[in-house]
Design an enzyme around this catalytic site. Sequence first.
Site, PDB file in Angstrom:
ATOM      1  CG  ASP A   1      -2.005  -1.037   1.173  1.00 43.30           C
ATOM      2  OD1 ASP A   1      -1.960  -1.893   0.269  1.00 43.30           O
ATOM      3  OD2 ASP A   1      -2.900  -1.001   2.025  1.00 43.30           O
TER       4      ASP A   1
ATOM      5  CE  LYS B   1      -5.428   1.438   3.299  1.00 41.51           C
ATOM      6  NZ  LYS B   1      -4.271   0.828   3.996  1.00 41.51           N
TER       7      LYS B   1
ATOM      8  CE  LYS C   1      -6.647  -2.078   2.300  1.00 42.29           C
ATOM      9  NZ  LYS C   1      -5.232  -2.509   2.497  1.00 42.29           N
TER      10      LYS C   1
END
Length: 217
Positions: A95, A157, A186
């Site tokens: 990430d 994300k 996400k």
Amino acid sequence: MKLSARDLARMIDISAVRTPHGETEIREMVANAKEYRFIAVHVLPSWVSFLRELLAGEPDIMVGAPVGFPSGAHKTEIKVAEAKALIADGVQEMDMMLNVGKLRSGQLGFVQEDIRAVVAAAGPVPVKVIIEAPYLTEDEIRKACEMCITAKAAFIKTSTGWVPNGSTLEMVRFITTFVGSAIKVKAAGAIRDLDTVVRMRRMGVARFGINLKSAME
């Protein structure tokens, strides 16, 4: 939409990435991941090798870690080096924190290259780009999403979960509607109950980032 506990677990990344998290918290997290079959476990970079050892023999639970976390303001070459080091240690996804300050300053070329360089360094390892949406205007969110798509990131994300407000239903709806099927989403940050997960799933969210305490509640 009917989701079993197993279905939910296979959409959830659990993490221990706060400053004080160490061996005790990581062992607890892994024990729960094994019991409930969460799809991925994320730790801070220096703990990746340890996490790999704990997850030996568990091929369906991925090892993850962040890049440029939590501010995103690292120089691009540092993020690239970190991504390469994580791969060497055995991560299966990462990430990456977007450089929010550069985006808000209108330095879009810098941000685009920052994302592209990390995605290139990661190679086949999926990169989820954390855009920290609670700090952004709708126009900035659109630009961040477009850059993630252009750079061929695997996911957008929504947040680290370290900022006020977290990922609201309205924010998530705005992002999933804008990106459509061009990139996966996400959601992370302030996701505390099953109803929120189900509603976000209906909006098109593919994965959820939830800390260990919330995942067990």
